[in-house]
Design a protein around this motif. Structure first.
Motif, PDB file in Angstrom:
ATOM      1  N   THR A   1      -7.795  -0.400  -5.365  1.00  0.00           N
ATOM      2  CA  THR A   1      -7.973  -1.078  -6.648  1.00  0.00           C
ATOM      3  C   THR A   1      -6.661  -1.688  -7.123  1.00  0.00           C
ATOM      4  O   THR A   1      -6.631  -2.817  -7.629  1.00  0.00           O
ATOM      5  N   MET A   2      -5.564  -0.976  -6.923  1.00  0.00           N
ATOM      6  CA  MET A   2      -4.254  -1.495  -7.305  1.00  0.00           C
ATOM      7  C   MET A   2      -3.874  -2.705  -6.442  1.00  0.00           C
ATOM      8  O   MET A   2      -3.303  -3.679  -6.938  1.00  0.00           O
TER       9      MET A   2
ATOM     10  N   ARG B   1       0.830  -1.209   0.000  1.00  0.00           N
ATOM     11  CA  ARG B   1       0.000   0.000   0.000  1.00  0.00           C
ATOM     12  C   ARG B   1       0.865   1.260   0.000  1.00  0.00           C
ATOM     13  O   ARG B   1       0.621   2.197  -0.769  1.00  0.00           O
ATOM     14  N   ARG B   2       1.891   1.278   0.857  1.00  0.00           N
ATOM     15  CA  ARG B   2       2.780   2.438   0.907  1.00  0.00           C
ATOM     16  C   ARG B   2       3.510   2.637  -0.423  1.00  0.00           C
ATOM     17  O   ARG B   2       3.699   3.779  -0.880  1.00  0.00           O
ATOM     18  N   THR B   3       3.903   1.534  -1.034  1.00  0.00           N
ATOM     19  CA  THR B   3       4.590   1.619  -2.326  1.00  0.00           C
ATOM     20  C   THR B   3       3.672   2.212  -3.386  1.00  0.00           C
ATOM     21  O   THR B   3       4.087   3.085  -4.168  1.00  0.00           O
ATOM     22  N   GLU B   4       2.432   1.752  -3.426  1.00  0.00           N
ATOM     23  CA  GLU B   4       1.484   2.271  -4.405  1.00  0.00           C
ATOM     24  C   GLU B   4       1.188   3.754  -4.169  1.00  0.00           C
ATOM     25  O   GLU B   4       1.042   4.521  -5.132  1.00  0.00           O
ATOM     26  N   GLU B   5       1.105   4.157  -2.910  1.00  0.00           N
ATOM     27  CA  GLU B   5       0.871   5.571  -2.614  1.00  0.00           C
ATOM     28  C   GLU B   5       2.045   6.429  -3.082  1.00  0.00           C
ATOM     29  O   GLU B   5       1.857   7.545  -3.605  1.00  0.00           O
ATOM     30  N   GLU B   6       3.264   5.932  -2.901  1.00  0.00           N
ATOM     31  CA  GLU B   6       4.452   6.645  -3.389  1.00  0.00           C
ATOM     32  C   GLU B   6       4.443   6.736  -4.916  1.00  0.00           C
ATOM     33  O   GLU B   6       4.791   7.780  -5.491  1.00  0.00           O
ATOM     34  N   HIS B   7       4.037   5.660  -5.572  1.00  0.00           N
ATOM     35  CA  HIS B   7       3.974   5.675  -7.030  1.00  0.00           C
ATOM     36  C   HIS B   7       2.942   6.686  -7.525  1.00  0.00           C
ATOM     37  O   HIS B   7       3.181   7.377  -8.527  1.00  0.00           O
TER      38      HIS B   7
END
Length: 251
Positions: free
Chosen positions: A145-146, A96-102
């Motif tokens: 969703t990701m 989740r943190r990775t997707e938010e950074e992306h």
């Protein structure tokens, strides 16, 4: 499907009923933890009893070994369940943190991922554009969703503590049943073992039936399958105890 069940099904899929159901937050289930704990608890204690009887040990030794394994293995299983669910949650939070950074650094790339995900589902044109716009306008929805579509992760899951307690409780309660006949000294060892075997067989068959009802599987077949699993485990334990007694002279 009979008429009553069909009418109930239609009622459950009325727009108002659907709206109320979806408005509630998704609840995690601990059925698998309870079933796993119950089966493993009964297998563990009955296997200990079978091994003790096969080795020709006394009822008191069978009781000590049975209850020692009951609490030790139950605690170990509960801790393992807790750590497993906790690890899954920590992994999901890291993703989740990775997707938010992306999303913060390469939002257009993440939008394109959403587009291709739903394009692969068969959406195109204005409908696809609207889906992408709707999802990407809500950051929380975008990230979730990701998580689901790209990484195959579940948004909701069981509580580590609750799952561990359910596992431990079902392990202790069900696992203690095959030991109960050995608490009564009025029976011979053979009678105690027969009663323990009956109790274990009923437990295995009942758990299989319960599991089948929850997951809509054939009742009798599921009961026999679980009974067979427990019976094989107990037979192996009995045979091991018997062979050790015969080969190495264990009393």
């Amino acid at each position: 499907m009979n008429k009553i069940n069909l009418e109930k099904l239609f009622e459950e899929h009325h727009p108002d009923a659907i709206r109320l159901r979806l408005a509630k937050s998704a609840k995690s289930q601990n059925i698998s933890a309870a079933v796993l704990g119950a089966i493993d608890g009964c297998v563990t204690t009955f296997a200990v009893v079978s091994g003790a009887v096969g080795a020709g040990l006394s009822a008191s030794i069978a009781l000590v070994l049975g209850f020692a394994n009951l609490f030790a293995d139950g605690f170990s299983m509960a801790v393992s369940n807790y750590e497993s669910i906790k690890a899954d949650r920590e992994f999901a939070e890291g993703i989740r943190r990775t997707e938010e950074e992306h999303i913060d650094h390469v939002p257009e790339g993440e939008r394109e991922e959403i587009r291709q995900i739903f394009q692969n589902k068969g959406f195109a044109g204005d409908v696809l554009d609207k889906i992408v716009e709707t999802i990407c306008s809500d950051r929380r929805l975008w990230v979730e969703t990701m998580l689901v579509e790209e990484h195959g992760l579940q948004i909701t899951g069981p509580s580590p503590w609750k799952s561990a307690l359910v596992t431990f409780g079902s392990f202790l309660f069900i696992g203690a049943l095959p030991l109960l006949p050995f608490l009564y000294s009025g029976f011979t060892m053979q009678q105690q073992f027969v009663l323990s075997s009956i109790a274990a067989a009923l437990v295995f068959f009942s758990i299989g039936m319960l599991k089948s009802l929850v997951f809509a599987k054939p009742v009798f077949r599921a009961g026999l399958g679980t009974l067979l699993t427990g019976g094989v485990a107990a037979s192996l334990a009995y045979l091991t105890g018997f062979l050790l007694r015969e080969w190495f002279g264990i009393l």
